[in-house]
Design a protein around this motif. Sequence first.
Motif, PDB file in Angstrom:
ATOM      1  N   SER A  51       5.388   7.797 -24.983  1.00 62.75           N
ATOM      2  CA  SER A  51       6.179   7.560 -23.950  1.00 62.75           C
ATOM      3  C   SER A  51       7.464   7.008 -24.102  1.00 62.75           C
ATOM      4  O   SER A  51       7.822   6.387 -25.217  1.00 62.75           O
ATOM      5  CB  SER A  51       5.561   6.698 -22.915  1.00 62.75           C
ATOM      6  OG  SER A  51       5.451   5.574 -23.306  1.00 62.75           O
ATOM      7  N   MET A  52       8.549   6.973 -23.164  1.00 65.39           N
ATOM      8  CA  MET A  52       9.866   6.267 -23.451  1.00 65.39           C
ATOM      9  C   MET A  52       9.539   4.676 -23.620  1.00 65.39           C
ATOM     10  O   MET A  52      10.415   4.083 -24.527  1.00 65.39           O
ATOM     11  CB  MET A  52      10.769   6.570 -22.422  1.00 65.39           C
ATOM     12  CG  MET A  52      11.426   7.784 -22.198  1.00 65.39           C
ATOM     13  SD  MET A  52      12.220   8.460 -23.803  1.00 65.39           S
ATOM     14  CE  MET A  52      11.083   9.288 -24.577  1.00 65.39           C
ATOM     15  N   GLU A  53       8.624   4.412 -23.051  1.00 61.81           N
ATOM     16  CA  GLU A  53       8.387   2.757 -23.318  1.00 61.81           C
ATOM     17  C   GLU A  53       8.076   2.445 -24.497  1.00 61.81           C
ATOM     18  O   GLU A  53       8.444   1.742 -25.397  1.00 61.81           O
ATOM     19  CB  GLU A  53       7.406   2.152 -22.092  1.00 61.81           C
ATOM     20  CG  GLU A  53       7.761   2.280 -21.025  1.00 61.81           C
ATOM     21  CD  GLU A  53       7.874   3.561 -20.073  1.00 61.81           C
ATOM     22  OE1 GLU A  53       7.383   4.621 -20.741  1.00 61.81           O
ATOM     23  OE2 GLU A  53       8.187   3.603 -18.921  1.00 61.81           O
ATOM     24  N   GLN A  56      11.009   2.959 -26.783  1.00 64.47           N
ATOM     25  CA  GLN A  56      11.909   1.669 -27.039  1.00 64.47           C
ATOM     26  C   GLN A  56      11.133   0.500 -27.557  1.00 64.47           C
ATOM     27  O   GLN A  56      12.139  -0.037 -28.371  1.00 64.47           O
ATOM     28  CB  GLN A  56      12.135   1.285 -25.353  1.00 64.47           C
ATOM     29  CG  GLN A  56      12.910   0.147 -25.113  1.00 64.47           C
ATOM     30  CD  GLN A  56      12.932  -0.241 -23.723  1.00 64.47           C
ATOM     31  OE1 GLN A  56      11.753  -0.649 -23.185  1.00 64.47           O
ATOM     32  NE2 GLN A  56      14.266  -0.834 -23.398  1.00 64.47           N
ATOM     33  N   GLU A 209      17.614  14.340 -21.909  1.00 68.01           N
ATOM     34  CA  GLU A 209      16.968  13.851 -20.836  1.00 68.01           C
ATOM     35  C   GLU A 209      16.338  12.429 -21.148  1.00 68.01           C
ATOM     36  O   GLU A 209      16.412  11.573 -20.514  1.00 68.01           O
ATOM     37  CB  GLU A 209      16.017  14.719 -20.141  1.00 68.01           C
ATOM     38  CG  GLU A 209      15.180  14.029 -18.848  1.00 68.01           C
ATOM     39  CD  GLU A 209      14.124  15.258 -18.234  1.00 68.01           C
ATOM     40  OE1 GLU A 209      13.452  14.860 -17.446  1.00 68.01           O
ATOM     41  OE2 GLU A 209      14.153  16.174 -18.816  1.00 68.01           O
ATOM     42  N   GLU A 210      15.522  12.482 -22.222  1.00 64.40           N
ATOM     43  CA  GLU A 210      14.923  11.323 -22.914  1.00 64.40           C
ATOM     44  C   GLU A 210      15.759  10.193 -23.227  1.00 64.40           C
ATOM     45  O   GLU A 210      15.616   9.117 -22.961  1.00 64.40           O
ATOM     46  CB  GLU A 210      14.160  11.667 -24.133  1.00 64.40           C
ATOM     47  CG  GLU A 210      12.909  12.654 -23.524  1.00 64.40           C
ATOM     48  CD  GLU A 210      12.191  13.258 -25.118  1.00 64.40           C
ATOM     49  OE1 GLU A 210      11.019  13.553 -24.925  1.00 64.40           O
ATOM     50  OE2 GLU A 210      12.962  13.435 -26.185  1.00 64.40           O
ATOM     51  N   ARG A 213      16.560   8.525 -20.124  1.00 63.16           N
ATOM     52  CA  ARG A 213      15.280   7.693 -19.517  1.00 63.16           C
ATOM     53  C   ARG A 213      15.539   6.286 -20.273  1.00 63.16           C
ATOM     54  O   ARG A 213      15.055   5.482 -19.888  1.00 63.16           O
ATOM     55  CB  ARG A 213      14.105   8.539 -19.709  1.00 63.16           C
ATOM     56  CG  ARG A 213      13.981   9.530 -18.389  1.00 63.16           C
ATOM     57  CD  ARG A 213      12.798  10.411 -18.957  1.00 63.16           C
ATOM     58  NE  ARG A 213      11.652   9.820 -18.965  1.00 63.16           N
ATOM     59  CZ  ARG A 213      10.420  10.121 -19.674  1.00 63.16           C
ATOM     60  NH1 ARG A 213      10.469  11.533 -20.281  1.00 63.16           N
ATOM     61  NH2 ARG A 213       9.388   9.589 -19.771  1.00 63.16           N
ATOM     62  N   ALA A 216      17.913   4.063 -19.137  1.00 59.54           N
ATOM     63  CA  ALA A 216      17.755   3.349 -18.072  1.00 59.54           C
ATOM     64  C   ALA A 216      16.783   2.098 -18.157  1.00 59.54           C
ATOM     65  O   ALA A 216      16.885   1.073 -17.707  1.00 59.54           O
ATOM     66  CB  ALA A 216      16.951   4.593 -17.232  1.00 59.54           C
ATOM     67  N   LEU A 217      15.767   2.671 -19.187  1.00 56.84           N
ATOM     68  CA  LEU A 217      14.820   1.303 -19.446  1.00 56.84           C
ATOM     69  C   LEU A 217      15.488   0.219 -19.975  1.00 56.84           C
ATOM     70  O   LEU A 217      15.168  -1.046 -19.879  1.00 56.84           O
ATOM     71  CB  LEU A 217      13.570   1.871 -20.494  1.00 56.84           C
ATOM     72  CG  LEU A 217      12.832   2.860 -19.953  1.00 56.84           C
ATOM     73  CD1 LEU A 217      11.948   3.426 -21.340  1.00 56.84           C
ATOM     74  CD2 LEU A 217      11.780   2.157 -18.742  1.00 56.84           C
TER      75      LEU A 217
END
Length: 419
Positions: A51-53, A56, A209-210, A213, A216-217
């Motif tokens: 996931s993007m989380e 990150q 797109e990722e 995202r 944004a996080l």
Amino acid sequence: MSTLASHRKPRSLSGVRTASPAVGITTAALASVTLLSAQSASAAPVDPKPSMEEVQKKVDDLYRQAGSETQKYNKAKEATQKQKRGVDRVLDEVAKRADKLNEARRTLGSFAAAQYREGAVTPTAALLFADSPQAFFEQKQVTDRLTERQRGVLADYQTQQAAAAKKRTQASKDLESLNASQAALRTSKQNVQQKLGAARALLAKLTTEEKARLAALERKKEEEARRKAEAQAKVEARAKAEAERKRKEQQARTQTPSTGTGTSPGTGTGTGSGTGDIGGGTGTGTSGGSGTSGGTGASDGSYATKAAKVLAFARAQIGKPYVWGATGPSSYDCSGLTQAAWKEAGVELPRTTWEQVKAGTRVATGDLLPGDLVFFYDDISHVGIYIGDGMMIHAPKPGANVREESIYYMPIYGSIRPA
């Protein structure tokens, strides 16, 4: 009916029997295909995409590790430079000792050559061939003095020889230590590059797109840190207002004028004195008042002066790029910036975060003053300069510039007041 029945073609069961194997083969084939597909799937499982989380967190962790490796690099570089200066001094001493040793050797050589040319003459023979007994005794005194000088030169030669050997041994050990520090420097540099390369490779795999995202996080994280900084700013503002209120109350109490006639008692130590009609009084006297100014004393005033220089320097560096291992003036890493800023105020800080955290008085987060240093992460791999209201100036990470940011953007380890 029986005749007709006799001519009826007997029903064959072969068709049914021959069809059954065909069905069985087809079923077995399908089962085999299904089994093979299941085996292939189990043999080469596809890892779920993070996931993007998670991305990150991984990127942040790689940058933190790179920061820690950068501090190791800085420490090894500082040790290497210090040891190299030491080795250079020792080598200079070795060269000087060698010159003195060569000079003593030449002197001994000249004495040896003189003895060879003159040959060995016994005292009796010298007396017989002397022009007179007086001349013999004068020559003997000269020879005795010469022999004493030779012994002195020999002793000096031996001293220089021992000192030169000692310096050569020291130089050899220092060179070994220098080589070890240089090896550690190379290793730290490789580790930094490896961590940064892994972070860049992870980011490069993201789609547009990722990446959006992830950005944004990042903005969400920054916003949360900013809200905490704003809350800290309100706390500081209330504390400042309360301190000002108490200061004014104290000043009002200590500067209340005396009334009546005669001489006012004047118990204060203030400088205000005068005569006349204070509060209707007609006498003369020293007006009371020993009020203390607000703040925390002269020492804090001195610190505030230094901190102002630190912050002025730090603000002038905003926009310059982070470069690991850099100490200015065109780029900085985190501890390079704090070191350079406090040097502007006349305070020499060590090079690494691990040493800087020991170079001052520990301060609680709630008691921070502008100029204090705030350290981050359990491994103390990052540092920033507090500017007030929950904000700091720091050199963040590769790819970013020196900027202002909330101290709550990263987990706080602790803080110090350098001077």
